[in-house]
Scaffold this motif. Structure first.
Motif, short mmCIF file in Angstrom:
data_model
loop_
_atom_site.label_atom_id
_atom_site.label_comp_id
_atom_site.label_asym_id
_atom_site.label_seq_id
_atom_site.Cartn_x
_atom_site.Cartn_y
_atom_site.Cartn_z
N ARG A 1 0.69 -1.44 0.26
CA ARG A 1 0.03 -0.06 0.24
C ARG A 1 0.69 1.15 -0.23
O ARG A 1 0.41 2.50 -0.41
N ILE A 2 2.09 1.15 0.55
CA ILE A 2 2.66 2.31 0.83
C ILE A 2 3.11 3.07 -0.52
O ILE A 2 3.61 4.08 -1.08
N GLN A 3 3.84 1.07 -1.47
CA GLN A 3 4.30 1.71 -2.68
C GLN A 3 3.79 2.36 -3.70
O GLN A 3 3.42 3.75 -4.37
N ILE A 4 2.11 1.96 -3.21
CA ILE A 4 0.99 2.44 -4.32
C ILE A 4 0.48 3.90 -4.57
O ILE A 4 0.82 5.20 -5.35
N LEU A 5 0.53 4.26 -3.20
CA LEU A 5 0.29 5.95 -2.55
C LEU A 5 1.57 6.44 -2.68
O LEU A 5 1.31 7.97 -2.95
N LYS A 6 2.98 6.19 -2.66
CA LYS A 6 4.66 6.31 -3.54
C LYS A 6 3.97 7.14 -4.47
O LYS A 6 4.13 8.68 -4.81
N SER A 7 3.71 6.18 -5.63
CA SER A 7 3.91 6.29 -6.61
C SER A 7 2.89 7.63 -6.92
O SER A 7 3.05 8.41 -8.11
N LEU A 8 2.02 7.65 -6.43
CA LEU A 8 0.10 8.35 -6.52
C LEU A 8 0.81 9.82 -6.26
O LEU A 8 0.58 10.33 -7.17
N LEU A 9 1.47 9.72 -5.57
CA LEU A 9 2.32 11.11 -4.87
C LEU A 9 3.45 11.36 -5.28
O LEU A 9 3.35 13.20 -5.39
N SER A 10 4.00 11.15 -6.09
CA SER A 10 4.87 11.68 -6.94
C SER A 10 4.87 11.86 -8.26
O SER A 10 5.62 12.33 -8.88
N ILE A 11 3.15 11.56 -8.38
CA ILE A 11 3.09 12.29 -9.77
C ILE A 11 2.01 12.95 -9.63
O ILE A 11 1.51 14.30 -10.64
N GLU A 12 1.52 13.45 -8.48
CA GLU A 12 0.11 13.92 -8.62
C GLU A 12 0.17 15.39 -8.07
O GLU A 12 1.28 15.63 -7.13
N LYS A 13 -0.67 16.31 -8.64
CA LYS A 13 -0.09 17.65 -7.99
C LYS A 13 -1.29 18.51 -7.36
O LYS A 13 -2.12 18.18 -8.00
N GLY A 14 -1.51 19.82 -6.79
CA GLY A 14 -2.63 20.70 -6.31
C GLY A 14 -3.53 19.69 -5.65
O GLY A 14 -3.51 19.00 -4.64
N GLY A 15 -5.19 19.72 -6.73
CA GLY A 15 -5.81 18.99 -5.65
C GLY A 15 -6.43 17.83 -5.31
O GLY A 15 -6.49 17.77 -4.46
N ARG A 16 -6.11 17.69 -6.27
CA ARG A 16 -5.67 15.67 -6.68
C ARG A 16 -4.98 15.14 -5.18
O ARG A 16 -5.35 14.19 -4.97
N LEU A 17 -3.93 15.22 -5.35
CA LEU A 17 -2.26 15.49 -4.24
C LEU A 17 -2.95 15.18 -3.04
O LEU A 17 -3.14 14.99 -2.48
N GLN A 18 -4.25 16.19 -2.35
CA GLN A 18 -4.59 16.85 -1.21
C GLN A 18 -5.58 15.98 -1.12
O GLN A 18 -5.63 16.12 0.30
N ALA A 19 -6.50 15.85 -2.51
CA ALA A 19 -7.92 15.24 -1.75
C ALA A 19 -6.85 13.13 -1.20
O ALA A 19 -7.41 12.92 -0.53
N ILE A 20 -5.89 13.34 -1.92
CA ILE A 20 -6.06 12.13 -1.47
C ILE A 20 -5.32 11.60 -0.19
O ILE A 20 -5.18 10.71 1.26
N LYS A 21 -4.46 13.23 0.46
CA LYS A 21 -3.82 12.90 1.81
C LYS A 21 -5.58 13.24 2.78
O LYS A 21 -5.26 12.89 3.55
#
Length: 283
Positions: A240-260
């Motif tokens: 799960r950590i690897q999945i979220l790390k990969s997403l956080l590395s490519i997402e910016k702005g609103g969707r990054l904050q949405a994930i968090k």
């Protein structure tokens, strides 16, 4: 799932000389600072952290003060309960170069407990909500993690037992005697023998985790194999950590904050979804 033994010498690819005096200068103080930072980011009390390590509050305070360091089996127990990988204890030390830690790992600290404890349904449903994508698979490794013991008794010792078996397998594959292996790890031969023969007694110091990674180049997952409860829970968390790390590395702005924001919200309500094998940290 891997067996309890190393599959090939490539799991322990090489040996390098490390100046332990240099790498471990003020090590207990740096681990203490890391613990204090982690506790702050998790927003939990010293009593909660002490529960994670299975020690008294007084003993835990010695860890944060740099007076003492936790044992490896206690660190493994804390890692499973808190969701924070053992490697994060060393993120303020020079060992960070060998432990695959980056800024994204620091950012994820407040979410580790949620990542580790949410059910598969809650975790992947959360990703679908953010990405409006119904294709997230429940990976085969996670299906194997469903039937877990309800008790955490001995979970840290499980880790050390697998670690000692793998260490001995690596020594055999490298055709090294115990004295030679001990020298590479910067410990006495009788100390090495005690660690691998008495792993159930929890004698391994936490710095042995970092020394093995530095000397061998082995990945953190090297000791997380077998059918133990520790191995299954750690595997699920790390996927799960690897999945979220990969997403956080490519997402910016609103969707990054949405994930968090989403996983922070899940964390606040985790008690209704919580795996009974994983008691929540008390804030």
């Amino acid at each position: 799932m891997k067996s309890d033994r190393l599959e090939s010498p490539e799991d322990f690819p090489s040996l390098r000389r490390i100046d332990f005096d240099d790498y471990e200068q003020d090590l207990s103080i740096k681990i203490g600072r890391a613990l204090e930072e982690i506790r702050g980011r998790l927003s939990v009390s010293q009593a909660s952290m002490a529960h994670g390590f299975g020690v008294t509050v007084g003993q835990y305070r010695k860890y944060e003060a740099g007076i003492d360091m936790p044992k490896l089996h206690a660190s493994a127990r804390w890692s499973i309960i808190s969701g924070v990988p053992i490697a994060m204890l060393f993120h303020k030390t020079r060992y960070v170069d060998f432990l695959e830690i980056n800024e994204c790992d620091i950012e994820l600290i407040p979410l580790y407990h949620t990542i580790a404890n949410a059910t598969d349904h809650v975790f992947y449903s959360g990703l679908k909500l953010v990405f409006q994508d119904s294709s997230w698979p429940v990976q085969e490794e996670l299906r194997q993690c469903t039937a877990l013991d309800s008790s955490l008794d001995g979970i840290g010792e499980q880790y050390c037992q697998v670690l000692s078996k793998n260490l001995e397998s690596a020594r055999a594959s490298l055709a090294l005697g115990k004295a030679d292996m001990a020298e590479w790890l910067g410990i006495a031969t009788n100390t090495y023998s005690r660690y691998v023969c008495e792993s159930k007694k929890g004698s391994m110091p936490v710095y042995l985790y970092a020394r093995i990674a530095a000397v061998s180049g082995a990945k953190q997952s090297w000791a997380m194999c077998g059918e133990t409860t520790y191995s299954k829970l750690a595997l699920k968390r790390d996927i799960r950590i690897q999945i979220l790390k990969s997403l956080l590395s490519i997402e910016k702005g609103g969707r990054l904050q949405a994930i968090k924001g989403l996983f922070s919200h899940i964390g606040l309500n985790l008690s209704m979804y919580n795996n009974p094998a994983m008691p929540m940290l008390n804030h």
